[in-house]
Design an enzyme around this catalytic site. Sequence first.
Site, PDB file in Angstrom:
ATOM      1  N   TYR A 178     -45.010  27.703 -75.835  1.00  0.00           N
ATOM      2  CA  TYR A 178     -45.867  28.672 -76.550  1.00  0.00           C
ATOM      3  C   TYR A 178     -46.376  28.105 -77.876  1.00  0.00           C
ATOM      4  O   TYR A 178     -46.181  28.718 -78.930  1.00  0.00           O
ATOM      5  CB  TYR A 178     -45.093  29.963 -76.864  1.00  0.00           C
ATOM      6  CG  TYR A 178     -44.541  30.681 -75.668  1.00  0.00           C
ATOM      7  CD1 TYR A 178     -45.359  31.050 -74.604  1.00  0.00           C
ATOM      8  CD2 TYR A 178     -43.188  31.013 -75.607  1.00  0.00           C
ATOM      9  CE1 TYR A 178     -44.842  31.726 -73.512  1.00  0.00           C
ATOM     10  CE2 TYR A 178     -42.674  31.694 -74.518  1.00  0.00           C
ATOM     11  CZ  TYR A 178     -43.514  32.046 -73.473  1.00  0.00           C
ATOM     12  OH  TYR A 178     -43.002  32.719 -72.399  1.00  0.00           O
ATOM     13  N   LYS A 235     -31.185  36.717 -69.234  1.00  0.00           N
ATOM     14  CA  LYS A 235     -31.030  36.688 -70.695  1.00  0.00           C
ATOM     15  C   LYS A 235     -29.587  36.829 -71.193  1.00  0.00           C
ATOM     16  O   LYS A 235     -28.918  35.827 -71.346  1.00  0.00           O
ATOM     17  CB  LYS A 235     -31.980  37.711 -71.330  1.00  0.00           C
ATOM     18  CG  LYS A 235     -33.459  37.311 -71.104  1.00  0.00           C
ATOM     19  CD  LYS A 235     -34.312  37.443 -72.322  1.00  0.00           C
ATOM     20  CE  LYS A 235     -35.600  36.654 -72.232  1.00  0.00           C
ATOM     21  NZ  LYS A 235     -36.695  37.276 -71.507  1.00  0.00           N
TER      22      LYS A 235
HETATM   23  C1  LIG Z   1     -37.689  36.883 -70.549  1.00  0.00           C
HETATM   24  C2  LIG Z   1     -38.110  37.802 -69.473  1.00  0.00           C
HETATM   25  C3  LIG Z   1     -38.449  37.312 -68.193  1.00  0.00           C
HETATM   26  C4  LIG Z   1     -38.500  35.838 -67.873  1.00  0.00           C
HETATM   27  O1  LIG Z   1     -37.276  35.213 -67.975  1.00  0.00           O
HETATM   28  P1  LIG Z   1     -37.213  33.609 -68.062  1.00  0.00           P
HETATM   29  O2  LIG Z   1     -35.756  33.301 -68.024  1.00  0.00           O
HETATM   30  O3  LIG Z   1     -37.867  33.238 -69.365  1.00  0.00           O
HETATM   31  O4  LIG Z   1     -37.960  33.075 -66.896  1.00  0.00           O
HETATM   32  C5  LIG Z   1     -38.777  38.241 -67.217  1.00  0.00           C
HETATM   33  N1  LIG Z   1     -38.768  39.560 -67.479  1.00  0.00           N
HETATM   34  C6  LIG Z   1     -38.443  40.064 -68.675  1.00  0.00           C
HETATM   35  C7  LIG Z   1     -38.430  41.536 -68.890  1.00  0.00           C
HETATM   36  C8  LIG Z   1     -38.130  39.201 -69.719  1.00  0.00           C
HETATM   37  O5  LIG Z   1     -37.841  39.695 -70.934  1.00  0.00           O
END
Ligand SMILES: *Cc1c(COP(=O)(O)O)cnc(C)c1O
Length: 420
Positions: free
Chosen positions: A18, A269
């Site tokens: 980004y 996450k």
């Molecule tokens: C961060 C995020 C993703 C993507 O996850 P990555 O591990 O970056 O591929 C998808 N959906 C939501 C709601 C997110 O916050």
Amino acid sequence: MSEPRWLTEGAPHVWRPYCQMKTARPPLPVVATRGSRLILEDGRELVDGLASWWTACHGYNHPHIADALRAQIEAMPHVMFGGLAHEPAYRLAQRLAGLLPGDLDHVFFAESGSVAVEIAMKMALQYQLNRGVSGRTRFLAFRGGYHGDTLATMTVCDPEEGMHSLFAGVMPAQVIADLPRDAASEAALDAVLAARGSEIAAMLVEPLIQGAGGMLPHPPEVLRTLRRLADKHGVLLVFDEIFTGFGRTGSLFAMQAAGVEPDIVTLSKALTGGTLPLSAAVARRHVFEAFWSDDPGAALMHGPTYMANPLACAAANASLDLFEDGAWARDVARVSAALAEGLEPCRQGAGVVDVRTLGAIGVVEFDAPVAVSDLCARFAERGAWIRPMGKVVYLTPAFTTPDADLALLTHAVRQVVGVD
Ligand SMILES: *Cc1c(COP(=O)(O)O)cnc(C)c1O
């Protein structure tokens, strides 16, 4: 500060995320993490206002997760998941099924959030086919949404979002609607589904708050409306809890605040407490059963190389241990109160259109996109690591961030907004 050699020498070879690399400031060199803090090469410490893109919910270097990782790396860092099984993954699947409401019981592991969303999309498409329903090849998603950066997930993100609009036309267009927040938008969504429902396999939504699209919250009623409309039109409902899962909004999963169960939920996450990449798409029994058959062609043909990585699963199990005593809920409430109080004065700031808090998420929204790189530098001068996104300056700190560090974060925001 003079740059360390590894940074100068490696910089020509690293493609940053980004980032217009030609004009952006150089990245900050980090050498260690501790609790709620990043420790920079020159010894300075920054309080992390973001928990590293919403992952490090218990703070950095938690000893319980570190111990679990050390034990697992000695025993078995990785094995393929095709035809082999291991305790970290099987235990984790059972625990996730136990924590998630209802019959969200069938866990498919992957390594990143975007891939988990892609798997949920593929499950939904094949669910329809396996039941003998053809023609449901599209998805419905919502303005303001974000579901990842891979090609298929980009098609279900907000179409105006700068990151992805460049690729309009490359992939099939999906149906993008407004969230049903009132009678008029509910009727509009119902009409779209009546007209195009027979083309749609599933609808995807981030429950309670759309994250990367601008930290946009919606009331739980919206999710109950989506459940009703999905059932009415034979469309699967996918909740993308990659941001909201594991306590961020104040309940362990956002769906619990609404009392709504989706057909599939995606997690990532904070799943490993911010230590290793891991994700999951978890399906309800009726979805799983559509693949359970004597016909090999009905199986889900998917299997990322590093899926269910034992180290990542061990970290996730250790992270779930930390959720068990319930202290996280008091911490989220404490963080929430500190963010609400500390950010409130920002309402008076120039260009500020809203200040809001949901769980451990605090947001100051501006009337126009902010200068990300400049603001990052100004926050860093004040001892805070905060990276704005679009029109919002936001804080999503670790739940364990001490009060003094929360005060430092909100003070830095007030100063940069010009109200302190
Ligand atoms: C961060 C995020 C993703 C993507 O996850 P990555 O591990 O970056 O591929 C998808 N959906 C939501 C709601 C997110 O916050």
